[in-house]
Scaffold this active site. Structure first.
Site, PDB file in Angstrom:
ATOM      1  N   ARG A 170      28.836 -27.368 -23.203  1.00 64.92           N
ATOM      2  CA  ARG A 170      27.649 -28.262 -23.752  1.00 64.92           C
ATOM      3  C   ARG A 170      26.838 -26.685 -23.790  1.00 64.92           C
ATOM      4  NH1 ARG A 170      23.392 -30.226 -18.624  1.00 64.92           N
ATOM      5  NH2 ARG A 170      22.744 -32.501 -20.319  1.00 64.92           N
ATOM      6  N   ILE A 194      18.738 -33.826 -24.235  1.00 73.95           N
ATOM      7  CA  ILE A 194      20.254 -33.712 -24.399  1.00 73.95           C
ATOM      8  C   ILE A 194      20.554 -34.992 -23.033  1.00 73.95           C
ATOM      9  CG2 ILE A 194      20.529 -31.406 -23.100  1.00 73.95           C
ATOM     10  CD1 ILE A 194      23.340 -32.207 -24.785  1.00 73.95           C
ATOM     11  N   SER A 195      21.386 -35.866 -23.119  1.00 74.36           N
ATOM     12  CA  SER A 195      21.159 -36.707 -21.752  1.00 74.36           C
ATOM     13  C   SER A 195      22.017 -36.611 -20.401  1.00 74.36           C
ATOM     14  CB  SER A 195      22.663 -38.118 -22.113  1.00 74.36           C
ATOM     15  OG  SER A 195      21.496 -39.157 -23.408  1.00 74.36           O
ATOM     16  N   GLN A 196      21.997 -36.679 -19.735  1.00 75.35           N
ATOM     17  CA  GLN A 196      22.588 -35.944 -18.177  1.00 75.35           C
ATOM     18  C   GLN A 196      23.947 -36.565 -18.294  1.00 75.35           C
ATOM     19  OE1 GLN A 196      21.543 -38.392 -14.921  1.00 75.35           O
ATOM     20  NE2 GLN A 196      23.222 -37.884 -13.395  1.00 75.35           N
ATOM     21  N   PRO A 197      25.375 -35.103 -17.765  1.00 74.48           N
ATOM     22  CA  PRO A 197      26.172 -35.469 -18.199  1.00 74.48           C
ATOM     23  C   PRO A 197      27.060 -36.669 -17.275  1.00 74.48           C
ATOM     24  CG  PRO A 197      25.254 -32.984 -17.937  1.00 74.48           C
ATOM     25  CD  PRO A 197      24.579 -33.675 -17.022  1.00 74.48           C
TER      26      PRO A 197
END
Length: 221
Positions: free
Chosen positions: A42, A68-71
């Site tokens: 990531r 970038i989205s939260q995992p």
């Protein structure tokens, strides 16, 4: 811009393993999704100023008002999407390319479209540098889907929509799944929509999330 030098060290790999353990603890059960997250670095998708935060379970800015989205969000949406090898997948909102690459690692043939031209151009160059050439990237209004290459087995929307766009329902195959966050600009409910053979569809509602707005003709204007 992402890091100019792409290195995946033992430290990075250890942080990914810890992140996967955290996601499992938070309720993610699909081992294929967890394996994909453990596989993909990531930190490659981060600006050098933020790279030390890459394995925190948080969203981070990537420019052009996008994130970038939260995992956990990536894992949750991917799990709901239930990707099967060979599925033709449409992703609305390419962003950094991280989610699209996760879908590719899950075995999908991924078509992804980005509304912000500068972000699209940067991500396309970056993915090429990473050696990822199997994604089909497009610039345009994702709220209207990408009818030219449909219909799709799976559609994933990575931005908050005011309604479920009719164009996306039309581009979904019978038996296909659409995962989309729907609500206002501040909070959305995650929906899983399964299309039936007769053209009707079943809708399941899940937790609340906060996404950047889905812009376009069938999104926010």
């Amino acid at each position: 811009m992402p890091l100019l030098k792409l290195e995946d060290t033992y430290l990075h790999k250890g942080k990914r393993r810890a992140l996967v353990a955290e996601l499992r603890q938070k309720g993610i059960k699909d081992e294929k999704v967890l394996h994909a997250i453990n596989t993909l670095p990531r930190h490659f998708f981060f600006d050098s100023a933020l790279v030390s935060h890459a394995y925190e379970d948080k969203a981070f800015p990537i420019g052009e008002g996008q994130t970038i989205s939260q995992p956990y969000t990536v894992a949750f949406q991917s799990e709901l999407l239930d990707v099967k090898p060979g599925n033709k997948i449409l992703e609305i909102g390419t962003g950094s390319g991280y989610q699209a690459t996760i879908l590719h690692l899950l075995g999908g043939e991924v078509y992804t479209i980005e509304y912000q031209q500068k972000l699209f151009e940067g991500t396309k160059k970056f993915l090429a540098r990473m050696g990822i050439h199997d994604l089909h990237l497009f610039y345009g209004d994702g709220s209207q889907g990408l009818a030219k290459y449909g219909p799709y087995d799976r559609i994933l929307v990575t931005a908050g929509a005011p309604i479920v766009p009719e164009s996306l329902i039309k581009q979904l195959k019978a038996g296909g799944i659409l995962v989309i966050p729907v609500g206002d600009r501040n909070s959305q409910k995650m929906l899983k929509i399964t299309k039936k053979a007769n053209g009707s569809y079943n809708t399941e509602e899940f937790d609340s999330f906060a996404f950047v707005p889905l812009l376009g003709k069938e999104g926010w204007r």
